[in-house]
Write a protein that holds these residues in place. Structure first.
Motif, PDB file in Angstrom:
ATOM      1  N   THR A 138       0.830  -1.203   0.000  1.00 27.36           N
ATOM      2  CA  THR A 138       0.000   0.000   0.000  1.00 27.36           C
ATOM      3  C   THR A 138       0.864   1.253   0.000  1.00 27.36           C
ATOM      4  N   VAL A 139       1.887   1.262   0.825  1.00 26.41           N
ATOM      5  CA  VAL A 139       2.803   2.407   0.861  1.00 26.41           C
ATOM      6  C   VAL A 139       3.472   2.592  -0.498  1.00 26.41           C
ATOM      7  N   ALA A 140       3.915   1.513  -1.118  1.00 27.65           N
ATOM      8  CA  ALA A 140       4.552   1.602  -2.430  1.00 27.65           C
ATOM      9  C   ALA A 140       3.589   2.128  -3.484  1.00 27.65           C
ATOM     10  N   ALA A 141       2.330   1.686  -3.425  1.00 31.31           N
ATOM     11  CA  ALA A 141       1.330   2.164  -4.387  1.00 31.31           C
ATOM     12  C   ALA A 141       1.030   3.643  -4.172  1.00 31.31           C
ATOM     13  N   MET A 142       1.026   4.087  -2.933  1.00 35.44           N
ATOM     14  CA  MET A 142       0.824   5.515  -2.656  1.00 35.44           C
ATOM     15  C   MET A 142       1.988   6.334  -3.203  1.00 35.44           C
ATOM     16  N   GLU A 143       3.193   5.813  -3.076  1.00 33.58           N
ATOM     17  CA  GLU A 143       4.366   6.522  -3.618  1.00 33.58           C
ATOM     18  C   GLU A 143       4.267   6.683  -5.129  1.00 33.58           C
ATOM     19  N   ARG A 144       3.727   5.684  -5.789  1.00 39.09           N
ATOM     20  CA  ARG A 144       3.586   5.776  -7.245  1.00 39.09           C
ATOM     21  C   ARG A 144       2.606   6.873  -7.649  1.00 39.09           C
ATOM     22  N   LEU A 145       1.754   7.292  -6.717  1.00 37.03           N
ATOM     23  CA  LEU A 145       0.821   8.387  -6.984  1.00 37.03           C
ATOM     24  C   LEU A 145       1.351   9.736  -6.495  1.00 37.03           C
ATOM     25  N   GLY A 146       2.581   9.736  -6.003  1.00 33.12           N
ATOM     26  CA  GLY A 146       3.185  11.001  -5.595  1.00 33.12           C
ATOM     27  C   GLY A 146       3.350  11.193  -4.106  1.00 33.12           C
ATOM     28  N   ALA A 147       2.928  10.229  -3.306  1.00 30.56           N
ATOM     29  CA  ALA A 147       3.117  10.341  -1.858  1.00 30.56           C
ATOM     30  C   ALA A 147       4.583  10.125  -1.504  1.00 30.56           C
ATOM     31  N   GLN A 148       4.955  10.602  -0.341  1.00 31.50           N
ATOM     32  CA  GLN A 148       6.287  10.360   0.202  1.00 31.50           C
ATOM     33  C   GLN A 148       6.127   9.631   1.526  1.00 31.50           C
ATOM     34  N   ARG A 149       6.831   8.524   1.665  1.00 26.48           N
ATOM     35  CA  ARG A 149       6.578   7.699   2.849  1.00 26.48           C
ATOM     36  C   ARG A 149       6.919   8.409   4.152  1.00 26.48           C
ATOM     37  N   ASP A 150       7.839   9.360   4.114  1.00 30.12           N
ATOM     38  CA  ASP A 150       8.141  10.075   5.357  1.00 30.12           C
ATOM     39  C   ASP A 150       7.053  11.087   5.718  1.00 30.12           C
TER      40      ASP A 150
END
Length: 252
Positions: A138-150
């Motif tokens: 889920t975190v990786a998929a959010m990053e692909r949409l422009g999110a930053q895990r930090d």
């Protein structure tokens, strides 16, 4: 609806979200309250009304988007409501006006948001999905949409707690084989058994993925019958079916 209880997490701030239990709704009997499970034996019209009430309690007017959960680790990007629910256990979106929903009845619902990027996610983390990496996906998929895990904040909603979750030694060995340090999530119980802390394990997986702000609500679905449905409680009682509750997140 005013009688629908919406439990919110401070970690997710102003992002529209909520963990809903069984309070409110129109279902009767074993499913009494806000049962949203399409796979339950409940009256279909009651389930549909409950799902409408649930979505309106969190993001009024938004279509509710859920998946056909299979206790896996697949995460689906949502751009519009599905014509047919995909087999998956997590959803992410960057589109406003969609209510992403995850159903549970002891498993851990996880809601995630990067408010600055305008990206949200919802994951169903039972023990199989948790050890399989559903939160990592889920975190990786959010990053692909422009999110930053930090920047991603996460909240873990009502789930079965360690005092209520007895498992056998084979279960324990599976987790310790994945990482010997996982022994810390188990407490010894009667001979050949242990108590598993699912919430703490999911918290660990999120932290290990680089999520810095994590809120675990500490609500036990098994022990609190007035507020929550529980698969294990129903099983222990020999009941023929059980209700499902929902966790919802979206972008206004």
């Amino acid at each position: 609806m005013s009688d629908v209880e919406v439990i919110r997490a401070g970690a997710l701030g102003d992002v529209p979200h909520g963990f809903l239990g069984r309070r409110g709704g129109v279902s009767q009997g074993l499913h009494g309250g806000l049962n949203v499970g399409l796979g339950s034996d409940d009256d279909r019209a009651a389930v549909e009304e409950n799902r409408r009430r649930a979505a309106d309690a969190v993001l009024p007017g938004a279509p509710l988007v859920t998946c056909y959960q299979v206790h896996g680790a697949d995460c689906i990007r949502v751009n519009a409501p599905f014509a047919e629910r995909p087999h998956a256990d997590a959803l992410v979106t960057d589109r406003p006006g969609l209510a992403l929903g995850i159903l549970t009845a002891d498993c851990a619902p996880v809601l995630l948001a990067d408010a600055a990027a305008g990206v949200v996610g919802a994951a169903h983390a039972g023990w199989k999905g948790a050890i399989g990496g559903v939160t990592d996906a889920t975190v990786a998929a959010m990053e692909r949409l422009g999110a930053q895990r930090d920047r991603i904040a996460a909240a873990i909603g009502p789930c079965i707690a360690r005092p209520s979750y007895e498992v056998n030694e084979e279960f324990r060995r599976r987790f310790e084989a994945e990482d010997p340090a996982n022994e810390r999530f188990f407490a010894d119980a009667r001979a050949g058994h242990a108590q598993f802390d699912l919430e703490a394990y999911v918290t660990h997986r999120l932290a290990n993925a680089g999520i810095r702000r994590i809120e675990a609500l500490g609500l036990d679905t098994y022990a609190d019958e007035d507020r929550f449905f529980s698969y294990r409680r129903a099983t222990h009682r020999g009941e023929p079916d059980y209700g499902r509750q929902i966790a919802i997140i979206g972008l206004g």
